[in-house]
Design an enzyme around this catalytic site. Structure first.
Site, PDB file in Angstrom:
ATOM      1  CB  THR A  58      -2.496  -2.347   4.440  1.00  0.00           C
ATOM      2  OG1 THR A  58      -3.160  -1.616   5.477  1.00  0.00           O
ATOM      3  CG2 THR A  58      -2.859  -3.810   4.562  1.00  0.00           C
ATOM      4  CE  LYS A 115     -11.070  -3.154   5.678  1.00  0.00           C
ATOM      5  NZ  LYS A 115     -11.060  -4.258   4.759  1.00  0.00           N
ATOM      6  CB  CYS A 116      -3.177   1.474   6.994  1.00  0.00           C
ATOM      7  SG  CYS A 116      -1.927   2.761   7.162  1.00  0.00           S
ATOM      8  N   GLY A 117      -2.956   2.973   4.180  1.00  0.00           N
ATOM      9  CA  GLY A 117      -2.107   3.166   3.011  1.00  0.00           C
ATOM     10  C   GLY A 117      -0.795   2.385   3.104  1.00  0.00           C
TER      11      GLY A 117
END
Length: 183
Positions: free
Chosen positions: A39, A35-37
């Site tokens: 990803t 759920k990361c920028g």
């Protein structure tokens, strides 16, 4: 001299895996989050994996929920998310901690071998990370701990840590170093 072959990790089902299983291969060890920028880097990683796997290249994926709680879910749900959304085929291991007293011993070793490599300030997220981290700790750049998701460590065929790449590093720069180690 200690190498990554001195360590064992747990696969996503909890089974011990000796890193000696990866002897004589070039490895990219990555702490990841779903759920990361960053990803979408799974796409770039899978492309590298497909391109170089037959030549002795392996990516070892270690989900980590320590940065903004961006790796929620079980080991199996994370694995399914990555396969479904990014088609990843490289090995994924049990979710771990990469910093702190209870950090996985492999990651303590990796960061002791190669400290913070610096941000590529051309990357749009670099200034955000630098600002956030420097507010929390003005000396953060001097410390070897992992700063964020998708930090990568490049390992040569002898199990030695040869480079560290922060998540803002261009994939082309990483690929050049992988190619050099595979020759």
């Amino acid at each position: 001299m200690k190498t990554i072959y001195d360590f064992s990790v747990k696969d996503r089902k909890g089974k011990d895996v000796s890193l000696k299983e990866y002897a004589n291969e070039v490895l990219l060890i990555v702490n990841t989050a779903t759920k990361c920028g960053f990803t979408p880097q799974y796409d770039e990683l899978e492309a590298l994996y497909k391109k170089y796997h037959a030549e002795g290249f392996e990516i070892l994926d270690f989900p980590c929920n320590q940065f903004g709680q961006q790796a929620p879910g079980t080991d199996e749900s994370i694995h399914e998310f990555c396969k479904l959304n990014f088609g990843t085929e490289f090995p994924r291991f049990k979710k771990i901690k990469v910093n702190g007293d209870d950090a996985d011993p492999l990651f303590k070793f990796l960061q002791n071998e190669k400290g913070f490599a610096g941000w590529d300030m051309e990357h749009p997220i670099a200034h955000i990370l630098d600002d956030m981290l420097s507010k929390a700790d003005p000396d953060y750049q001097q410390k070897p701990d992992i700063k964020w998701n998708f930090t990568k460590f490049l390992i040569n065929k002898k199990g030695q840590v040869v480079a560290r790449f922060e998540p803002t590093e261009k994939i082309e720069n990483i690929e050049k170093q992988i190619e050099a180690l595979l020759k």
